[in-house]
Design a protein around this motif. Structure first.
Motif, short mmCIF file in Angstrom:
data_model
loop_
_atom_site.label_atom_id
_atom_site.label_comp_id
_atom_site.label_asym_id
_atom_site.label_seq_id
_atom_site.Cartn_x
_atom_site.Cartn_y
_atom_site.Cartn_z
N LYS A 124 0.82 -1.20 0.00
CA LYS A 124 0.00 0.00 0.00
C LYS A 124 0.86 1.27 0.00
O LYS A 124 0.55 2.23 -0.67
CB LYS A 124 -0.92 -0.02 1.21
CG LYS A 124 -1.95 1.06 1.23
CD LYS A 124 -2.88 0.90 2.40
CE LYS A 124 -3.94 1.97 2.39
NZ LYS A 124 -4.85 1.83 3.51
N ASN A 125 1.98 1.25 0.73
CA ASN A 125 2.85 2.42 0.79
C ASN A 125 3.46 2.74 -0.57
O ASN A 125 3.65 3.91 -0.92
CB ASN A 125 3.97 2.21 1.81
CG ASN A 125 3.45 2.25 3.23
OD1 ASN A 125 2.40 2.82 3.49
ND2 ASN A 125 4.18 1.62 4.12
N THR A 126 3.78 1.74 -1.35
CA THR A 126 4.35 1.95 -2.68
C THR A 126 3.34 2.61 -3.60
O THR A 126 3.68 3.53 -4.35
CB THR A 126 4.81 0.61 -3.28
OG1 THR A 126 5.69 -0.04 -2.36
CG2 THR A 126 5.52 0.82 -4.59
N ILE A 141 1.44 7.55 -6.36
CA ILE A 141 0.37 8.52 -6.56
C ILE A 141 0.81 9.92 -6.14
O ILE A 141 0.56 10.90 -6.85
CB ILE A 141 -0.92 8.09 -5.81
CG1 ILE A 141 -1.51 6.85 -6.48
CG2 ILE A 141 -1.93 9.21 -5.75
CD1 ILE A 141 -2.63 6.21 -5.71
N VAL A 142 1.51 10.02 -5.02
CA VAL A 142 2.01 11.32 -4.55
C VAL A 142 3.02 11.89 -5.55
O VAL A 142 3.00 13.08 -5.86
CB VAL A 142 2.63 11.20 -3.14
CG1 VAL A 142 3.40 12.44 -2.76
CG2 VAL A 142 1.54 10.92 -2.12
N LEU A 192 10.70 20.33 -9.79
CA LEU A 192 10.53 20.92 -8.46
C LEU A 192 9.29 20.36 -7.77
O LEU A 192 9.30 20.11 -6.56
CB LEU A 192 10.45 22.44 -8.56
CG LEU A 192 11.75 23.15 -8.94
CD1 LEU A 192 11.49 24.64 -9.15
CD2 LEU A 192 12.81 22.93 -7.89
N GLY A 193 8.22 20.16 -8.53
CA GLY A 193 7.02 19.53 -7.97
C GLY A 193 7.29 18.11 -7.50
O GLY A 193 6.76 17.67 -6.48
N LEU A 194 8.13 17.39 -8.22
CA LEU A 194 8.50 16.04 -7.83
C LEU A 194 9.30 16.05 -6.53
O LEU A 194 9.05 15.24 -5.63
CB LEU A 194 9.34 15.40 -8.94
CG LEU A 194 9.75 13.97 -8.78
CD1 LEU A 194 8.54 13.05 -8.86
CD2 LEU A 194 10.76 13.61 -9.84
N ILE A 244 7.07 15.99 0.94
CA ILE A 244 5.78 15.85 1.62
C ILE A 244 5.53 14.40 2.03
O ILE A 244 5.07 14.12 3.14
CB ILE A 244 4.63 16.39 0.74
CG1 ILE A 244 4.72 17.91 0.65
CG2 ILE A 244 3.27 15.95 1.25
CD1 ILE A 244 3.75 18.52 -0.34
N TYR A 245 5.86 13.46 1.14
CA TYR A 245 5.65 12.05 1.47
C TYR A 245 6.49 11.64 2.67
O TYR A 245 6.01 10.93 3.55
CB TYR A 245 5.99 11.17 0.26
CG TYR A 245 5.82 9.71 0.54
CD1 TYR A 245 4.56 9.13 0.58
CD2 TYR A 245 6.93 8.89 0.79
CE1 TYR A 245 4.39 7.78 0.84
CE2 TYR A 245 6.77 7.55 1.07
CZ TYR A 245 5.51 7.01 1.10
OH TYR A 245 5.35 5.67 1.39
#
Length: 79
Positions: A3-5, A10-11, A66-68, A74-75
């Protein structure tokens, strides 16, 4: 896949998309954010019984990278 992957992927996708959108919005004022480089991959095969042809293209610019990076940060903060 765990699930974490799935959540991590998705993030990352959301980070790239949001970064690209922000880059497009800011491109009139900061034009180097919208300059992008296309990365393509085109696997093909004709096996007489099965024939396939895919075309995958990813366009990366500074804002999407930069978004990546922000998405990864954040993750890690949420974990």
């Amino acid at each position: 896949m765990q699930k974490n992957t799935v959540v991590f992927i998705i993030v990352l996708l959301i980070g790239v998309i949001v970064g690209s959108i922000i880059g497009d919005i800011l491109s009139p004022w900061v034009p180097f954010l919208a300059t992008s480089k296309a990365i393509t991959w085109e696997p093909k095969a004709d096996l007489e019984l099965l024939k396939y042809d895919f075309f995958i293209q990813v366009r990366l610019n500074l804002a999407s990278i930069l978004g990546l990076v922000v998405a990864i940060w954040i993750y890690r903060r949420l974990r």
